[in-house]
Design a protein around this motif. Sequence first.
Motif, short mmCIF file in Angstrom:
data_model
loop_
_atom_site.label_atom_id
_atom_site.label_comp_id
_atom_site.label_asym_id
_atom_site.label_seq_id
_atom_site.Cartn_x
_atom_site.Cartn_y
_atom_site.Cartn_z
N ARG A 15 42.84 40.44 39.23
CA ARG A 15 41.87 39.40 39.61
C ARG A 15 41.46 38.48 38.47
O ARG A 15 40.30 38.11 38.37
N PHE A 16 42.37 38.15 37.60
CA PHE A 16 42.05 37.09 36.64
C PHE A 16 43.33 36.37 36.22
O PHE A 16 44.42 36.93 36.32
N TYR A 28 35.57 45.21 31.01
CA TYR A 28 35.10 44.20 31.96
C TYR A 28 35.33 44.64 33.41
O TYR A 28 34.59 44.27 34.30
N ASN A 30 32.39 45.37 36.26
CA ASN A 30 32.52 44.43 37.37
C ASN A 30 32.24 42.99 36.94
O ASN A 30 31.52 42.25 37.62
N ALA A 31 32.80 42.62 35.79
CA ALA A 31 32.55 41.28 35.26
C ALA A 31 33.16 40.22 36.18
O ALA A 31 34.09 40.49 36.93
N LYS A 32 32.61 39.02 36.13
CA LYS A 32 33.16 37.91 36.92
C LYS A 32 34.54 37.55 36.37
O LYS A 32 34.79 37.67 35.17
N PRO A 33 35.43 37.06 37.25
CA PRO A 33 36.78 36.70 36.79
C PRO A 33 36.75 35.76 35.58
O PRO A 33 37.54 35.91 34.66
N THR A 77 34.74 35.57 33.19
CA THR A 77 34.47 36.33 31.96
C THR A 77 35.75 36.98 31.45
O THR A 77 36.04 36.97 30.25
#
Lengths: 234, 340
Positions: free
Chosen positions: B44-45, B107, B111-114, B116
């Motif tokens: 997811r990034f 990360y 559960n960091a935002k994508p 990040t």
Amino acid sequence: MAYLEGNNLVAAYGVVPILHGCSVEVNKGELAVIVGPNGAGKSTVMKVLLGLLESSEGSVLLDGQDIGSLSTQQRITLGLAFVPQNNNTFPSMTVEENLEMGAFLRDDSLKHTMDEVYSLFPILFEKRRQMAGELSGGQRQQVAFGRAMMTRPSVMLLDEPTAGVSPIIMDEIFGNIIDLKSSGKAVLMVEQNAQQALNIADKGFVLVSGRNEHTGSGQELINDPAVRKQFLGG
Amino acid sequence: MEYLTDIINAFVLLTNFVLLPALSYGSQLALGALAVTLVYSILRFSNFAQGDSMAFGTMIAILFTWFFQQQGWVISGIPTALFVIPFAIIVTASYILLTDKFVYKYYRKTNAKPITIVMASIGVMFITGGIVRLIIGPKQHFFSDGARFIFNAREFKVFTGLSEGLAFKTSHLLTVTIAVLLVWFVFYFLQKTKTGKAMRAFSDNKDLALLSGIDPDKVVRVTWILAASLTTIAGVLFGIDKGFMAQQYHLLLLPIFASVIVGGIGSPLGAIAGAFVVSFSEVLLTYAYKKFLIYLLPQSLEPNSLVQLIGTEYKYAISFVILVIVLLLRPTGIFKGKVL
Ligand SMILES: Nc1ncnc2c1ncn2[C@@H]1O[C@H](COP(=O)(O)OP(=O)(O)OP(=O)(O)O)[C@@H](O)[C@H]1O
Ligand SMILES: [Mg+2]
């Protein structure tokens, strides 16, 4: 002591407290139903039982063993299966692959269980090569139910398994649930159709704002005037 | 008759300078884009370290190649770099798994935002690029030994009697063959194997995958190993074709991202299609058509200029323009991927 127990659970999403010490339990060969208004924390209890959300207080026991510190995957290995309320299929995988994924932890042949699911839900056999995301809401519920059955669990946790299905399928799903419990599984279910669910339930829990408001057998709750007035519409 | 020969000559010319180079460049981009897509779909990034990871993998392959050559472990005719790919993959995958352990894992757990995680990957990009320059330096290296040509331009001319030569480079044949096999393998793996299906399930609905007992750590590990393999092979093939230079690999990030977005973000098939759209646009737009037109047009219409639409030095701008056009006109890309 019951087979699966959640005792005095306290849990929060971030800093927002949701559960304030609520307890649920279910035995093998039993159907327990959680009812309550929207936002009461019913789904949240399920998440805590499965380890999808950590509880800050209270315990989760399976067969007398504290499983509160185990990961979700470990709990699944121990025999818990869950049908979530939302997003309960793999939308870009076929119906058959959805079922296969349900049986991910099994190494034996899946054919028998899969045939069982298909005979329960013939429409799934018809649509087995279609993406789950292309099915109707009710059909997706059937996929979700079938996927959970594939693990051959000892405890089934169902979060509103009849949401959005037609009355006929609802009866079928309730029928399956009764079959599941008579085959010796423990079934814990959240249900909006409180009257019908409590009718077939051995135990019932009425949850309000993260607390047990009433607890008792299905019949006791149905006959309780307070419960009738508040939740069953007179 | 003479005109017919002219037409054939014109197309031989185009095959030699446009078709073959664009096919192999496209294949190299496709493998890189496939790696980005895998990481995007499952972790997811958008991995900004892709270009520099390709440089890292290629550098390791070069070091192994030099070592093999020193030991005399070479087979004449075949590039040594090909044999060392498995070793290079092992080292590169280990390196990438280390970056996961020390950077991305944290990360994921929080559960960091994508966005990040994207920023973190930019950090990994700089570190990886730094390591590469520290070890092998910023200069260009050519490391392709073995036969350069299946047949060269002169042989082709003698054989066909045409005035235009067609050189079929070993690197082109290798690139396209290996890319086709690898893409087939990746699709087979994702569609048919239990681990591959688990990866798709994880990408589709992570929570439900966990509830099905799929081990998220294993999915992440396999994803990185697969991506590292694609990355290393893409890098080595690009290097055999055009030589290795750290900065050039770093810049490959732009055409690779353009491929992913043109094809449809998160769609593996889209990544491959996008890669060829980008490679053909780059090569077609920077090719000087003068000679081609001289063959085709009557003498009176022959061009004096090079008839090059865009100078080679602007080739990275082409990816950028394609990107902008696609984002404006069809943000889901060719294969209806996610909208950013
Ligand atoms: N992921 C989440 N993050 C933050 N808050 C949440 C989250 N999920 C639920 N909540 C909040 O927790 C409370 C209880 O939610 P829960 O889903 O457990 O209710 P419920 O009893 O299952 O309701 P329903 O009958 O509508 O399904 C709600 O106030 C909801 O806003
Ligand atoms: Mg709910």
